[in-house]
Design an enzyme around this catalytic site. Structure first.
Site, PDB file in Angstrom:
ATOM      1  NE  ARG A 118      -1.101  99.705  -3.154  1.00  0.00           N
ATOM      2  CZ  ARG A 118      -2.334 100.189  -3.355  1.00  0.00           C
ATOM      3  NH1 ARG A 118      -2.490 101.382  -3.917  1.00  0.00           N
ATOM      4  NH2 ARG A 118      -3.386  99.513  -3.001  1.00  0.00           N
ATOM      5  CG  HIS A 133      -2.799 100.523  -9.334  1.00  0.00           C
ATOM      6  ND1 HIS A 133      -2.786 101.551  -8.421  1.00  0.00           N
ATOM      7  CD2 HIS A 133      -4.026 100.527  -9.883  1.00  0.00           C
ATOM      8  CE1 HIS A 133      -3.975 102.142  -8.420  1.00  0.00           C
ATOM      9  NE2 HIS A 133      -4.741 101.545  -9.297  1.00  0.00           N
ATOM     10  CB  SER A 152      -6.738  99.097 -11.539  1.00  0.00           C
ATOM     11  OG  SER A 152      -7.441 100.258 -11.902  1.00  0.00           O
TER      12      SER A 152
END
Lengths: 214, 214
Positions: A37, A40, A14
């Protein structure tokens, strides 16, 4: 087939996809893991442009986590989203007072939001230093008031309320606060988007940075 | 100033802003409150186009909640985001087994994700009927397998995993399943976006519809 990948492999893949799609970006080597993040967690590339870090944010936030300073969130969802094994590693206490009976009763009698009183209660405990807002603009406005009027000096504010009434304004007010308080550590974004999931992702990214430093 | 509005007023004003910005839309009178709450939670208008409801989803989901059928989530965050007073009103048990020690141990020995085993454990209890996925594509793929291979017939799937590896694919597979199982009740979206906050918002919107019906 993704079913057969381990979680670490899914995350690595990812991250590689995010890096490829974002391309060149303005984030520093310690800001980027936080922004990445957030993307994500949300699958929303808008955060690659909208995040805002005060100059002291990452260093102060990581240091505060490493020292085991307490975390106060405005939602049980944000608290649930913060990785418990990582908190345990640093002996960090996470709290959310929005459903606290005393907070609910006072909010009702004073006619103000429970989010405001939940922040006030969290700030009253000197063990708490990290304030994480994923929902309520009123909670973030209250932190700003506590800093201006009551000399509160948080170790870090993660200010990512979401919504249509007050969210963007509360975050703009936080960004403005850096002029008055140049050392104030905060992480926020511009606009309406945000949320408890995104706020928790920021804290998780900082916890990983703290682990890498230790 | 938003600080002085009551939560109901903030919500009403937010909904009015969402309605004005979305304009004409294809959603039915019972689908729209769900889509609107998702936008309210995420501040992301992409959901006005990307949400997908199977033909039976709203009626079956609302009826299952009104009957007090148990809810199983794939994250503690999604569970934390579902309004507890509304669950209590219908006597609904909410569960998340992803941190269950038995699930963790089996996942490790079988080499599959905890999310898969958390769904399997939830599905094994006949009191559970509503499965809510806000994070793990593997959990949604497992529900699809349970339906195809083990004759599981959920009351509702809220399938909104987020991310870059498998999320969009798992949701596309769920949508495809309606051809084989025309009565399967599910709510999902197209693409990578989703999340525990969004999944919880769908359940909260359905709980409000169930209250209005009762």
């Amino acid at each position: 087939m993704s079913v057969h990948l381990r979680p670490e492999e899914i995350e690595a893949r990812s991250f590689a996809m995010i890096e490829a799609e974002v391309g060149a970006h303005p984030w520093s080597a310690v800001e980027w893991p936080v922004v990445r993040r957030v993307i994500h967690t949300s699958a929303d590339f808008e955060y690659a442009r909208s995040m805002v870090f005060s100059s002291t944010a990452i260093a102060a936030g990581v240091a505060a986590l490493a020292r085991g300073r307490g975390i106060v969130t405005d939602t049980t969802m944000a608290l649930a989203g913060i990785a418990k094994p990582r908190l345990a590693r640093f002996g960090i206490q996470g709290s959310c007072f929005v459903a606290d009976p005393e907070v609910a009763q006072k909010a009702s009698s004073l006619g103000i939001t429970r989010s405001i009183l939940a922040m006030r209660k969290g700030a009253a405990d000197p063990g708490n230093g990290i304030f994480v807002i994923g929902n309520a603009p009123t909670a973030l406005f209250e932190l700003i008031r506590l800093i201006r009027e009551e000399h509160m000096r948080p170790d870090l504010i993660v200010g990512l309320p979401v919504g249509f009434v007050g969210a963007a304004e509360s975050k703009a007010a936080l960004v403005e606060l850096e002029r008055e308080f140049p050392d104030l550590p905060f992480i926020t974004n511009r606009g309406r988007k945000g949320g408890s999931n995104v706020a928790a992702a920021v804290v998780n990214a900082l916890l990983i940075l703290a682990e890498e430093n230790s």
